[in-house]
Design an enzyme around this catalytic site. Structure first.
Site, PDB file in Angstrom:
ATOM      1  N   ASP A  70      -2.832 -57.302   6.911  1.00  0.00           N
ATOM      2  CA  ASP A  70      -1.940 -58.071   7.761  1.00  0.00           C
ATOM      3  C   ASP A  70      -0.106 -57.928   7.915  1.00  0.00           C
ATOM      4  OD1 ASP A  70      -4.127 -59.645   8.893  1.00  0.00           O
ATOM      5  OD2 ASP A  70      -3.434 -61.341   6.530  1.00  0.00           O
ATOM      6  N   ASP A  76       7.622 -64.474   6.401  1.00  0.00           N
ATOM      7  CA  ASP A  76       6.290 -64.050   5.366  1.00  0.00           C
ATOM      8  C   ASP A  76       7.459 -63.310   4.060  1.00  0.00           C
ATOM      9  OD1 ASP A  76       4.340 -62.738   8.000  1.00  0.00           O
ATOM     10  OD2 ASP A  76       4.313 -64.525   6.926  1.00  0.00           O
ATOM     11  N   GLU A  99      -0.437 -64.656  -0.663  1.00  0.00           N
ATOM     12  CA  GLU A  99      -1.117 -64.016  -0.097  1.00  0.00           C
ATOM     13  C   GLU A  99      -0.480 -62.704   0.774  1.00  0.00           C
ATOM     14  OE1 GLU A  99      -3.280 -66.095   3.575  1.00  0.00           O
ATOM     15  OE2 GLU A  99      -2.121 -64.178   4.750  1.00  0.00           O
ATOM     16  N   GLU A 100       0.928 -62.419   0.084  1.00  0.00           N
ATOM     17  CA  GLU A 100       1.907 -61.599   0.390  1.00  0.00           C
ATOM     18  C   GLU A 100       1.621 -60.309  -0.644  1.00  0.00           C
ATOM     19  OE1 GLU A 100       1.943 -63.008   3.797  1.00  0.00           O
ATOM     20  OE2 GLU A 100       2.510 -61.463   3.131  1.00  0.00           O
ATOM     21  N   ASP A 118      -0.106 -69.027  -0.171  1.00  0.00           N
ATOM     22  CA  ASP A 118      -0.321 -68.530   1.066  1.00  0.00           C
ATOM     23  C   ASP A 118       1.439 -69.203   1.568  1.00  0.00           C
ATOM     24  OD1 ASP A 118      -2.075 -68.412   4.246  1.00  0.00           O
ATOM     25  OD2 ASP A 118      -0.081 -67.570   3.771  1.00  0.00           O
ATOM     26  N   LEU A 120       3.154 -68.483   4.072  1.00  0.00           N
ATOM     27  CA  LEU A 120       3.132 -68.621   5.577  1.00  0.00           C
ATOM     28  C   LEU A 120       2.295 -68.478   6.451  1.00  0.00           C
ATOM     29  CD1 LEU A 120       5.807 -70.459   7.395  1.00  0.00           C
ATOM     30  CD2 LEU A 120       6.035 -68.182   7.938  1.00  0.00           C
ATOM     31  N   ASP A 121       1.776 -69.566   6.406  1.00  0.00           N
ATOM     32  CA  ASP A 121       0.074 -68.842   7.117  1.00  0.00           C
ATOM     33  C   ASP A 121       0.852 -68.992   9.102  1.00  0.00           C
ATOM     34  OD1 ASP A 121      -2.849 -68.629   7.019  1.00  0.00           O
ATOM     35  OD2 ASP A 121      -2.133 -70.543   8.203  1.00  0.00           O
ATOM     36  N   GLU A 278      -6.248 -69.573   1.143  1.00  0.00           N
ATOM     37  CA  GLU A 278      -6.129 -71.026   2.502  1.00  0.00           C
ATOM     38  C   GLU A 278      -7.568 -71.906   2.292  1.00  0.00           C
ATOM     39  OE1 GLU A 278      -6.856 -67.846   4.727  1.00  0.00           O
ATOM     40  OE2 GLU A 278      -4.518 -67.570   5.737  1.00  0.00           O
TER      41      GLU A 278
HETATM   42  P1  P6P Z   1      -7.885 -65.620  14.610  1.00  0.00           P
HETATM   43  C1  P6P Z   1      -3.730 -66.534  11.127  1.00  0.00           C
HETATM   44  O1  P6P Z   1      -3.810 -65.768  11.380  1.00  0.00           O
HETATM   45  C2  P6P Z   1      -4.409 -67.317  10.832  1.00  0.00           C
HETATM   46  O2  P6P Z   1      -5.107 -66.330   8.913  1.00  0.00           O
HETATM   47  C3  P6P Z   1      -4.874 -68.661  10.498  1.00  0.00           C
HETATM   48  O3  P6P Z   1      -3.907 -69.202  10.113  1.00  0.00           O
HETATM   49  C4  P6P Z   1      -5.281 -68.773  12.074  1.00  0.00           C
HETATM   50  O4  P6P Z   1      -6.125 -70.233  12.385  1.00  0.00           O
HETATM   51  C5  P6P Z   1      -6.491 -67.987  12.304  1.00  0.00           C
HETATM   52  O5  P6P Z   1      -5.164 -66.868  11.073  1.00  0.00           O
HETATM   53  C6  P6P Z   1      -6.263 -66.850  12.984  1.00  0.00           C
HETATM   54  O6  P6P Z   1      -7.268 -66.374  13.286  1.00  0.00           O
HETATM   55  O7  P6P Z   1      -8.243 -64.117  14.571  1.00  0.00           O
HETATM   56  O8  P6P Z   1      -8.001 -66.162  15.620  1.00  0.00           O
HETATM   57  O9  P6P Z   1      -5.816 -64.648  15.136  1.00  0.00           O
END
Ligand code: P6P
Length: 330
Positions: A70, A76, A99-100, A118, A120-121, A278
């Protein structure tokens, strides 16, 4: 274990709540309480920075990539720094996985606890002012004090979590967590700088009519059970809601009933979401609220991790809805 929680009224501060329920954290001697306070402190700092993100140059990409491939956002990295700094200074944590960060961080102290975070998700949403979140898990250290940490300390099943939760940075920011004795939510009051108890003993309804999935993935989903389930949702007139921030989708489904799905896809054959950062934390919360979290074959909390950054399919929310996803034919 019978609920040892001391009932407190809406409106008490997080500090008061933690202190009043300290007896829950067996052998904590205040260390566990301090750890929860350290997480809340970092959340307040990140909340402040997110609120002004549009005004200072902390949006956009940092030009580097994390182990999951990512592209890391400036926020982040900022959030990661804030949480690691708060947890390091608190002294209760001996090791962190994020995660980072590619590998674990050994804080070389005698702290009792391990934290997986994580920071900043959903950060891709921050540039367009959509809710994002922090997800955290707390485990006990497994190796002997005085010995260097190893992956053995971190690769623990979700069932072994001592606490877990999330911070939702949204129209109002909330901290929601469990220590294995129910789920409680605290709303941040910026003028006081305090998280205030606002949602006592949150439970997830057994069934619901909201499903959350990236429908754009439909053509790359090979599992017929998932395809059948999505058809069932549409035939049943369910509501599709997908924010693209796991914490925001999860929180809505927790409060209103519903299910979030991220199945195996061509791009993510083992699922996209991280087990340690997560899925485990949210699985602990949802089970404590009466819901379910599965990977299509087993409970998320029973998966034995083999690598820190491993991913998993995730079906999480109202128990009857999760059950239906795994039924061979509807
Ligand atoms: P997609 C954000 O990157 C994440 O980890 C979650 O917060 C979110 O639900 C999902 O991925 C979004 O993924 O493939 O739908 O863009």
């Amino acid at each position: 274990m019978e609920n040892s929680r001391i009932d407190l009224p809406i409106g008490v501060t997080l500090d008061r709540f933690i202190k009043s329920n300290e007896n829950e954290y067996i052998g904590a001697v205040g260390a566990f309480s301090q750890l929860l306070r350290d997480i809340a402190l970092a959340a307040k700092v990140v909340n402040r920075e997110l609120n002004k993100a549009g005004l200072i140059d902390i949006m956009g990409n940092a030009g580097i990539y994390n182990s999951g491939g990512d592209e890391q956002k400036k926020l982040d990295l900022l959030a990661n720094t804030r949480f690691i700094r708060a947890l390091s200074k608190g002294g209760e944590v001996c090791g962190i996985i994020s995660e980072e960060n590619e590998s674990f961080i050994d804080l070389e102290n005698n702290g009792k606890y391990i934290v997986a975070i994580d920071p900043l998700d959903g950060s891709s949403n921050i540039d367009v002012n959509v809710s994002v979140g922090t997800i955290f898990s707390i485990y006990k250290r497994k190796s002997d004090f005085g010995k260097p940490l190893s992956e053995f300390d971190f690769l623990q099943k979700g069932r072994d979590q001592k606490a877990a939760g999330y911070i939702l940075f949204g129209p109002s920011s909330m901290l929601v967590y469990t220590t294995g004795n129910g789920v409680n939510g605290f709303t941040y009051e910026p003028s006081l700088g305090e998280f205030i108890l606002s949602n006592i003993n949150i439970t997830c309804s057994q069934n619901g009519s909201i499903y959350s999935i990236n429908e754009g993935l439909s053509k790359s989903i090979k599992d017929y059970k998932i395809i059948n389930y999505l058809d069932f949702c549409k035939e049943s007139g369910y509501t599709a809601r997908y924010i693209g921030s796991l914490v925001a989708d999860f929180h809505r489904n927790l409060l209103k009933g519903g299910v979030y799905l991220y199945p195996p896809t061509n791009k993510f054959p083992n699922g996209k979401l991280r087990l340690m950062f997560e899925a485990n934390a949210l699985a602990f919360v949802i089970e404590q609220a009466g819901g379910k979290a599965r990977n299509g074959e087993m409970d998320i909390l029973d998966i034995q991790p083999t690598t820190i950054h491993q991913t998993t399919p995730l079906y999480i929310g109202s128990s009857d809805m999760v059950d239906k996803i795994e039924m061979p034919s509807l």
